[in-house]
Each structure stands twice: as C-alpha cells, then as structure tokens.
Design a protein around this motif. Sequence first.
Motif, short mmCIF file in Angstrom:
data_model
loop_
_atom_site.label_atom_id
_atom_site.label_comp_id
_atom_site.label_asym_id
_atom_site.label_seq_id
_atom_site.Cartn_x
_atom_site.Cartn_y
_atom_site.Cartn_z
N MET A 32 -28.23 -53.72 -7.92
CA MET A 32 -27.32 -52.59 -8.09
C MET A 32 -26.05 -52.98 -8.83
O MET A 32 -25.46 -54.03 -8.55
N ASP A 79 -23.80 -48.05 -9.53
CA ASP A 79 -24.83 -47.70 -8.54
C ASP A 79 -24.25 -47.65 -7.12
O ASP A 79 -24.63 -46.80 -6.32
N ARG A 89 -22.44 -44.49 -6.88
CA ARG A 89 -23.41 -43.40 -6.70
C ARG A 89 -23.93 -43.37 -5.26
O ARG A 89 -24.11 -42.31 -4.66
N THR A 112 -35.17 -41.27 -10.02
CA THR A 112 -33.75 -41.40 -9.66
C THR A 112 -32.88 -40.93 -10.81
O THR A 112 -33.20 -41.16 -11.98
N VAL A 151 -28.93 -43.71 -11.87
CA VAL A 151 -29.03 -45.11 -11.47
C VAL A 151 -29.02 -45.99 -12.72
O VAL A 151 -29.71 -45.70 -13.69
N GLU A 152 -28.22 -47.05 -12.67
CA GLU A 152 -28.02 -47.89 -13.85
C GLU A 152 -28.82 -49.19 -13.78
O GLU A 152 -29.42 -49.62 -14.75
N PRO A 179 -33.40 -47.93 -12.39
CA PRO A 179 -33.86 -46.54 -12.25
C PRO A 179 -35.37 -46.48 -12.13
O PRO A 179 -36.09 -47.32 -12.67
#
Length: 439
Positions: free
Chosen positions: A104, A108, A111, A292, A295-296, A299
């Motif tokens: 993450m 993220d 998020r 998702t 999401v970086e 994903p």
Amino acid sequence: MTDLLFFPEIERKPLAEIKKFQEKALNDLLSYIGTHSSYYKRIFTLHSIDTTKIRRLEDLVNIPVTDKAQLQQFNNDFICVPRNRIVDYITTSGTMGDPVTMAMTDRDLERLAYNEALSFTCADGSVDDVYQLMTTLDRRFMAGMAYFLGIRKMGASIIRVGNGIPELQWDTINRFRPNAIIVVPSFILKIIEYAEQNGIDYRSSSINKAVCIGEPLRSPDMNPNALGKRILEKWQIKLYSTYASTEMATTFAECREGTGGHHHPELIITEFLDDKNNPVKEGEAGELTISTLGVEGMPLLRFKTGDVCYHYTEPCACGRTTIRLGPILGRKKQMIKFKGTTLYPPALFDILDDIPYIRNYFIEVYTNDIGTDEIIITAGTENENPELEKDVKDHFRARLRVAPQVRFMKPSEITKIQFPEGNRKPVKFFDKRNNSSSF
Ligand SMILES: [Zn+2]
C-alpha cells in the motif's frame, strides 16, 4: 442535497447515476492498470482486449476474472508503483499455503481511512463515539490499522487494546468508558462469560454498540443467526455487521436498519457471478467479484473473492440508495449440492449451533456412488436417546427442507477429532470430495 463529510451525495443518488459515476471511475482504473500493472498489461495483450472499448459496467464480462491463485502466483506483477513508494506491507492467507502480499502507498492508506470513515458513519458512528478496538493492530493485518485510521479521520476516539485478554478489556471499559467496541462477535461471548465469572455488571457498562467483523451475525433472511441470538439474549447492545477483505481494501457495513452491508460507489465496483462468471440476477446467490477504485499500489480488476452472497438494490430507509450485500453464505468452493438444494457449511453450523443439547459437532461431505454430495453430521451430546436423531433431522428440514444423515458421539471424542495436531481452532467441516479442503 448537500454532501455530508462521510455520507457523500453519490450514496443517495439513483442507481443509474451511481452506475455512470462508476463507469467513469472504471475508465480511470483501466487506463491506470493498462499503464502500470505488468499483470493486467499481459492479460489485456493475451486476450486482445482494447480497454477503451470497455465503457459500461456490462462490458466487464469481456475481461477475464482474476482469482486468488493468480494473485498468489504473480504477486509482484500486480504492484503498480516503484518500491520506494510503498508505505505498508500487509499479508493475507493464500490458497496454497504461502501468504499473499498486498502493498500500500500513502494514498492507499488515505483511501483506507476514508473507507472506514464512511463505514463507521454508516454504522451510526460520529465524533462523539469512543471505540475500544478488540482486534490486532499489527502482525501484518490490515483491519486493525484500517479501523484506527478511519476512526481518527471520522474524528471519534479509539482505545487500542487489541485482541484477547478479557481482563484487560474490562479494565479498559471501566477506566475509559467507551460506548462502542470493534470486535469479532464470538469474542463478545467470551467477555460476557468473563464478566459473569468475575461479578462484572456488564449490562450496566458504558458499552451500547458493537461493530462486528469476521463472522456473520445474520441469516440470509436478515434475522440474527445463532451467534447473533446468543449475544443478544445476554446483552442488548446494538450490533452492526461488517464485511471486508484485505484484497478489496473496502468495507461493506450495515447501517442502523441492519439489512445488509452498504456499497460505497467511490471505492469499489461489485459484480455477483455464477459458475460461468456471468452476472446473477437479484434474488440469486452469486460470488462477489470486485474491481477496486482509487487504489494505487495493487489495484484489482474483476477479482473473485470466493465469497457467495445475495445482493439487494431497493433503497434503504437510512437514505442510502447504494446496493447492499446480504450475509456471506459461504465460500464458493465449499458449496454443497444436496438433494437438489445448494448449501454452504455456515448454514449447517447455524442450525447445529441453535440446538441446545448439541455440545459440539463436525460435518463431513463426501461424494456418493451416484456422484452427488452426501452430508453426515456427527453431533456430541451427553444424553443420547432414540428420539434425538429425528429431532435433529427435523431442525434441518424446518430450515433447509432436506435432512442429512445424523449420528452421535460423546463430546470428548468429537473434541479429539476437531483438533487435529497443531490446530488452534476447531475443525467443524471435513470436505472429503475431490479437490477439497477442511476448515
Ligand atoms: Zn441503510
């Protein structure tokens, strides 16, 4: 309608508008993974998928699904950022023993905090709440950290006790007077038991609600299941069921209406698929499959969660119009086809948990001579008598219309079978069919 901080306007829009909103987000997702994800780039090339032609949610069926085995096998190929952008490493159990890593980024985590702020708000949370966290914050888990981040973002307070240790839980409740707990529901029974044994008047404590994780509290008809009933018989606090997983990095939390977990359209696209990966209709059970949004790090596109549930599209009395997920019926691969009925082990557990004279049990499923599934229930009871078999079968007929084979053993013998070497949790289900597992 104005945007409340953690009750965004999109959650109150007509479903058609939510769909449009998600289709725009889907475009962003496809373009992002088409550039940054080695795994999805390869899938798009291999299947000659022109992602610019995937415009509507209905078009998703043209892209192959991703499952946990692929996530495990090609784990690093899912990572979309250079190593120095990763802030937090999390693992989740894999299908073949080895855990799956989820990486993450800072965004993220932001998020994830937003996701939990939405979810706790959905579960009637506010800045005035004080939550006692009864789950682990570390050990490579996502959940505890997500709760901490989300509660902080929502502006409420949190006390990080962690899991277990009923004595410390009660000391904390008496010391800080939190009004809410975040907990695996079966642990609520443990802290009640501890309170009873130690003269703690738990019913007069400061706790008035529990945000529950990890285990369902309701039957598919939305009434409390055996676990939910057992808690509420003892302690009349408000229970909110939530469902989440590490791969989704998204939570589906119940609101005060208790009619399923709400979908947050900014965070995730949901599909409910049949055996051939086609969408099921509302009113049919389907495997939750997710993509998702935002999401970086890692994903996921059309990721099959393995969890089967119903979904509901009627607007909710809480004001949210987003779809709701019913309680998880079970794991897709543990589905049992029995005398023309589709069953999952948790439904069988729930019936057995509700029969007062059954102390413990295990369930075996095997393939019979004609190639269909057969179920044998072995129940532990102290007072075996000829009436019992019929009575147990009647409980099954009343709830499922069909009755499995039933036999009895001494509870102590069952305990021995339930705890094979090294197992900390009792094994209640033995799948003796081909390609099967126990849990
Ligand atoms: Zn609602």
